[in-house]
Scaffold this active site. Structure first.
Site, PDB file in Angstrom:
ATOM      1  N   ASN A 154       1.501   3.578   1.928  1.00 45.66           N
ATOM      2  CA  ASN A 154       2.216   4.003   3.134  1.00 45.66           C
ATOM      3  C   ASN A 154       3.248   2.989   3.617  1.00 45.66           C
ATOM      4  O   ASN A 154       3.878   3.195   4.646  1.00 45.66           O
ATOM      5  CB  ASN A 154       1.219   4.288   4.268  1.00 45.66           C
ATOM      6  CG  ASN A 154       0.424   3.052   4.676  1.00 45.66           C
ATOM      7  OD1 ASN A 154       0.553   1.987   4.081  1.00 45.66           O
ATOM      8  ND2 ASN A 154      -0.421   3.203   5.679  1.00 45.66           N
ATOM      9  N   LYS A 155       3.432   1.899   2.877  1.00 47.50           N
ATOM     10  CA  LYS A 155       4.351   0.855   3.327  1.00 47.50           C
ATOM     11  C   LYS A 155       5.806   1.207   3.001  1.00 47.50           C
ATOM     12  O   LYS A 155       6.091   2.186   2.315  1.00 47.50           O
ATOM     13  CB  LYS A 155       3.964  -0.486   2.702  1.00 47.50           C
ATOM     14  CG  LYS A 155       2.610  -0.997   3.171  1.00 47.50           C
ATOM     15  CD  LYS A 155       2.544  -1.179   4.681  1.00 47.50           C
ATOM     16  CE  LYS A 155       1.281  -1.879   5.148  1.00 47.50           C
ATOM     17  NZ  LYS A 155       0.059  -1.109   4.939  1.00 47.50           N
ATOM     18  N   ILE A 156       6.721   0.350   3.464  1.00 42.06           N
ATOM     19  CA  ILE A 156       8.142   0.670   3.355  1.00 42.06           C
ATOM     20  C   ILE A 156       8.588   0.751   1.895  1.00 42.06           C
ATOM     21  O   ILE A 156       9.456   1.537   1.533  1.00 42.06           O
ATOM     22  CB  ILE A 156       8.980  -0.331   4.162  1.00 42.06           C
ATOM     23  CG1 ILE A 156      10.383   0.219   4.399  1.00 42.06           C
ATOM     24  CG2 ILE A 156       8.972  -1.712   3.540  1.00 42.06           C
ATOM     25  CD1 ILE A 156      11.086  -0.384   5.595  1.00 42.06           C
ATOM     26  N   ILE A 157       8.006  -0.091   1.018  1.00 39.03           N
ATOM     27  CA  ILE A 157       8.017   0.152  -0.428  1.00 39.03           C
ATOM     28  C   ILE A 157       6.589  -0.030  -0.916  1.00 39.03           C
ATOM     29  O   ILE A 157       5.781  -0.694  -0.259  1.00 39.03           O
ATOM     30  CB  ILE A 157       8.988  -0.774  -1.196  1.00 39.03           C
ATOM     31  CG1 ILE A 157       8.554  -2.230  -1.117  1.00 39.03           C
ATOM     32  CG2 ILE A 157      10.419  -0.579  -0.745  1.00 39.03           C
ATOM     33  CD1 ILE A 157       9.294  -3.150  -2.085  1.00 39.03           C
TER      34      ILE A 157
ATOM     35  N   ASN B  31       0.839  -1.185   0.000  1.00 35.89           N
ATOM     36  CA  ASN B  31       0.000   0.000   0.000  1.00 35.89           C
ATOM     37  C   ASN B  31       0.888   1.253   0.000  1.00 35.89           C
ATOM     38  O   ASN B  31       2.080   1.181   0.292  1.00 35.89           O
ATOM     39  CB  ASN B  31      -0.917  -0.028   1.227  1.00 35.89           C
ATOM     40  CG  ASN B  31      -2.070   0.933   1.112  1.00 35.89           C
ATOM     41  OD1 ASN B  31      -2.499   1.284   0.017  1.00 35.89           O
ATOM     42  ND2 ASN B  31      -2.590   1.365   2.242  1.00 35.89           N
TER      43      ASN B  31
END
Length: 385
Positions: free
Chosen positions: A191-194, A189
């Site tokens: 907002n995730k780290i990638i 998603n």
């Protein structure tokens, strides 16, 4: 003039995403199949190691849903789920007509409590309803107590669906999160780290399970010249365009992990001399967290009455986003009628916990604003005591 918004976790471009996307348009692979999907899956398999197989889907939620199907969950079954998590961990249980059984957290990793989990398993077996699966979550990138949870899985022969939506790059005893359970899931998603803008993957231990998941994710079309369907399928496959974004993001994953861990250390240093604030850290060297989000616990009984909400509101005034820890699922209106096992650890974490801006693209100026706001809140309150 309103200050620039500092987000809790913002997408961070790597630079080569457009290279892969342009190739999609050049080769006219604008579909839910194509070389970027194959490449992205391969990139992740190489990164995760352990001989796993990866299937790219359009969300982490879809991966949880298909993972439960692969584990044989059907209507009327029971599935144990960590109560402190995002609703996407639990919703697919209801998709299948199964019953969620919620379990409390422990306070070291914030994740599923082994003691409460065993009590839940034993009680459900006593009641004649042995759970079909356990959904354990690596909350905010922190691995759960893997040895203890896997031991219970083995003891009672109940498979683990490992929700690693927030934990790409985290590991336990050198093994990557997502590879530790019978089925793993990752989320990409925004907002995730990638990110792939939206998307996720299912991680399986066999090619047979991967192929089964992809079959179900592409409308369960039988092997025939015409369109024939013998069972219910889903429209869950990742697009070749999104996979292209993912391929570009994989090139900067290690950098993003390092930057998130630097943000966590920034908060460790910031709160070092502030009474009544606990920054959650790795319990031991066995745990390696990507620190997708840095979480703190604010104890107003030790700092003169400053609460989690005092700090959250002050940050918001400065246009700095922060957010309470997940509200436990057993307290949510849609889930409050389902069984719950444990004490009030998750409830206390929700009442006193706060997630702080943790993005890999935060600047020195952003950190300065955050630091000044935090110090203002605590020094101002101390002055008024």
């Amino acid at each position: 003039m309103k200050k620039k918004r500092i987000f809790i976790s913002e997408a961070h471009k790597g630079g080569r995403e457009l290279f892969f996307i342009k190739k999609v348009f050049k080769d006219n692979w604008i579909a839910t199949e194509g070389p970027n999907i194959v490449g992205f899956e391969s990139d992740l398999e190489d990164y995760l190691k352990e001989g796993v197989q990866v299937g790219a889907l359009n969300s982490g939620t879809a991966a949880v849903h298909l993972g439960l199907i692969l584990l044989g969950v059907k209507a009327g079954d029971e599935v144990i789920c960590q109560t402190m998590t995002f609703s996407a961990s639990a919703n697919p249980i209801l998709y299948l007509g199964a019953t969620p059984i919620f379990v409390d957290s422990e306070s070291e990793t914030l994740n599923i409590c082994p003691i409460a989990l065993e009590k839940a398993i034993e009680d459900r077996i006593y009641l004649g309803k042995k759970p079909k699966a356990i959904i354990a979550v690596h909350l905010y990138g922190m691995p759960f107590k893997v040895d203890a949870i896997l031991a219970l899985s083995l003891k009672y022969d109940i498979p683990i669906l490992e929700d690693s939506a927030e934990a790409l790059g985290s590991s336990y005893k050198g093994k990557k999160c997502g590879t530790l359970g019978e089925i793993g899931i990752l989320s990409f998603n925004g907002n995730k780290i990638i990110t792939t803008s939206g998307g996720g993957v299912i991680v399986t231990k066999t090619l047979e399970n991967k192929n089964r998941a992809i079959f179900l994710a592409t409308q369960a079309r039988d092997n025939a010249a015409h369109y024939q369907h013998s069972e219910v399928g889903y429209n869950y496959r990742m697009s070749n365009i999104c996979a292209g974004i993912g391929r570009g993001q994989m090139e900067v994953l290690e950098s993003h992990i390092s930057l998130r861990r630097e943000m966590h250390q920034f908060y460790v240093d910031l709160f070092e001399n502030i009474i009544g604030v606990l920054v959650f850290k790795e319990p031991s060297d066995d745990f390696f967290s990507n620190f997708w989000l840095t979480a703190i616990l604010v104890d107003e009984t030790k700092n003169g009455g400053i609460t989690r909400e005092t700090l959250r509101a002050a940050l918001e005034v400065e246009n700095i986003e922060s957010r309470p820890l997940w509200k436990p699922m057993h307290l949510q209106p849609i889930f409050e009628s389902y069984p719950y096992y444990g004490e009030k650890v998750a409830e206390t974490l929700f009442e006193k916990g706060l997630c702080l801006p943790s993005g890999s693209n935060l600047s020195d100026e952003d950190r300065k604003r955050i630091s000044e706001t935090v110090l203002f809140v605590f020094k101002k309150k101390i002055k008024n005591i």
